[in-house]
Design a protein around this motif. Structure first.
Motif, PDB file in Angstrom:
ATOM      1  N   THR A  40       0.839  -1.206   0.000  1.00 48.74           N
ATOM      2  CA  THR A  40       0.000   0.000   0.000  1.00 48.74           C
ATOM      3  C   THR A  40       0.866   1.245   0.000  1.00 48.74           C
ATOM      4  N   LEU A  41       1.940   1.227   0.810  1.00 47.82           N
ATOM      5  CA  LEU A  41       2.880   2.355   0.805  1.00 47.82           C
ATOM      6  C   LEU A  41       3.478   2.534  -0.583  1.00 47.82           C
ATOM      7  N   TYR A  87       2.285   5.431   7.739  1.00 49.49           N
ATOM      8  CA  TYR A  87       2.971   5.306   6.453  1.00 49.49           C
ATOM      9  C   TYR A  87       4.388   5.881   6.525  1.00 49.49           C
ATOM     10  N   ILE A  88       4.558   6.987   7.247  1.00 53.15           N
ATOM     11  CA  ILE A  88       5.899   7.559   7.422  1.00 53.15           C
ATOM     12  C   ILE A  88       6.786   6.560   8.179  1.00 53.15           C
ATOM     13  N   LYS A  89       6.213   5.927   9.195  1.00 51.19           N
ATOM     14  CA  LYS A  89       6.948   4.930   9.976  1.00 51.19           C
ATOM     15  C   LYS A  89       7.379   3.756   9.099  1.00 51.19           C
ATOM     16  N   ALA A 114       7.118  10.511  13.030  1.00 52.37           N
ATOM     17  CA  ALA A 114       6.006   9.586  12.787  1.00 52.37           C
ATOM     18  C   ALA A 114       5.307   9.304  14.107  1.00 52.37           C
ATOM     19  N   GLN A 115       4.867  10.384  14.745  1.00 50.94           N
ATOM     20  CA  GLN A 115       4.265  10.264  16.067  1.00 50.94           C
ATOM     21  C   GLN A 115       2.759  10.081  15.957  1.00 50.94           C
ATOM     22  N   GLU A 116       2.264   8.984  16.531  1.00 43.71           N
ATOM     23  CA  GLU A 116       0.830   8.714  16.524  1.00 43.71           C
ATOM     24  C   GLU A 116       0.226   9.125  17.856  1.00 43.71           C
ATOM     25  N   ARG A 117      -0.965   9.732  17.796  1.00 47.12           N
ATOM     26  CA  ARG A 117      -1.694  10.071  19.011  1.00 47.12           C
ATOM     27  C   ARG A 117      -2.438   8.847  19.522  1.00 47.12           C
TER      28      ARG A 117
END
Length: 272
Positions: A40-41, A87-89, A114-117
């Motif tokens: 997908t990326l 996706y960045i990760k 690539a920080q997720e909340r």
């Protein structure tokens, strides 16, 4: 001209050639779901290159590229911040792989954020779970099967991808001995009377439907009179700096993964 100076056709590998190699070599060690995430990326990056006329190469992976790509994810694809961060990760995982193998020497990607909340967690209360477990669905066999499999997940904490693979050979007394598909961890899970009853009812072969069908049935089951998992829920998500609030009754948010979250939350409440 190329045929004259390069008659063998041995063109140097480009960015997407290495990405294809990365996906191929990981097929033997990663799950199907992870490989799909890589593909997908790859598709997103190809679309980004075509639509934004930004020819990808390792040399161009810099802060400007990062800003353009995250803007593309959020503004063009309308992805939420957490999806963009995933996706960045994944991209950084690929770039680390190329660096370790000497394909890439540009380390600008290390600074990409690539920080997720933390996501809002939807789970069933103990009362809701037992109401669902005890409800008579014998006249709706498909929904009854979905309910049983879902409740088994609530009582064991197994991922949906692992519930599919449970067999009688995995049962050792009052325990379930299992190797997780996603993490390859060896698990020993104590089986409650609720979980054992579900296994015996289905002769140790749980009737698992596809994830999509399961999620559709769960939403229908949740609003049935007598089950009524309908407390109003407000989820808050972000797209860029835009705050998006989603208001729905709880049954609209039910999915197969809600079972695992329910197990974790109820276990923590009971002091596990």
């Amino acid at each position: 001209l190329d045929k004259q100076i390069n008659p063998a056709g041995n063109l140097p590998k480009g960015f997407f050639d290495f990405l294809s190699e990365f996906i191929e070599v990981n097929k033997v060690s990663k799950t199907h779901r992870t490989i799909q995430k890589y593909k997908t990326l790859e598709n997103h990056l190809k679309d980004f290159q075509n639509k934004k006329k930004f020819i990808l190469s390792f040399e161009k992976i810099d802060s400007r590229f990062y800003e353009h790509l995250t803007t593309y994810f959020i503004s063009d694809l309308k992805l939420l911040n957490n999806s963009s961060a995933k996706y960045i990760k994944t991209l950084k995982t690929f770039l680390h792989w190329t660096t370790e193998r000497g394909y890439n020497t540009n380390l600008a990607f290390i600074k990409f954020k690539a920080q997720e909340r933390d996501a809002d967690i939807i789970y069933l209360t103990e009362k809701e779970l037992l109401r669902l477990y005890n409800f008579n669905l014998s006249k709706k066999p498909a929904q009854e099967n979905v309910r049983d499999v879902f409740c088994f997940g609530c009582f064991t904490g197994l991922r949906y991808s692992d519930i599919i693979r449970v067999k009688k050979e995995n049962i050792k007394g009052d325990e379930l001995h299992f190797i997780s598909e996603k993490t390859t961890d060896r698990l020993i899970i104590p089986l409650s009377n609720y979980a054992k009853t579900i296994l015996k009812k289905h002769k140790y072969s749980l009737p698992v439907l596809s994830n999509q069908k399961t999620n559709e049935h769960l939403k229908e089951i949740g609003k049935l009179e007598g089950i009524e998992i309908d407390d109003p829920i407000v989820l808050t998500k972000f797209r860029g700096v835009e705050e998006i609030q989603i208001k729905k009754p709880k049954y609209e948010f039910l999915s197969s993964h809600t079972a695992r979250r329910t197990f974790v939350t109820l276990s923590l409440e009971k002091g596990m």
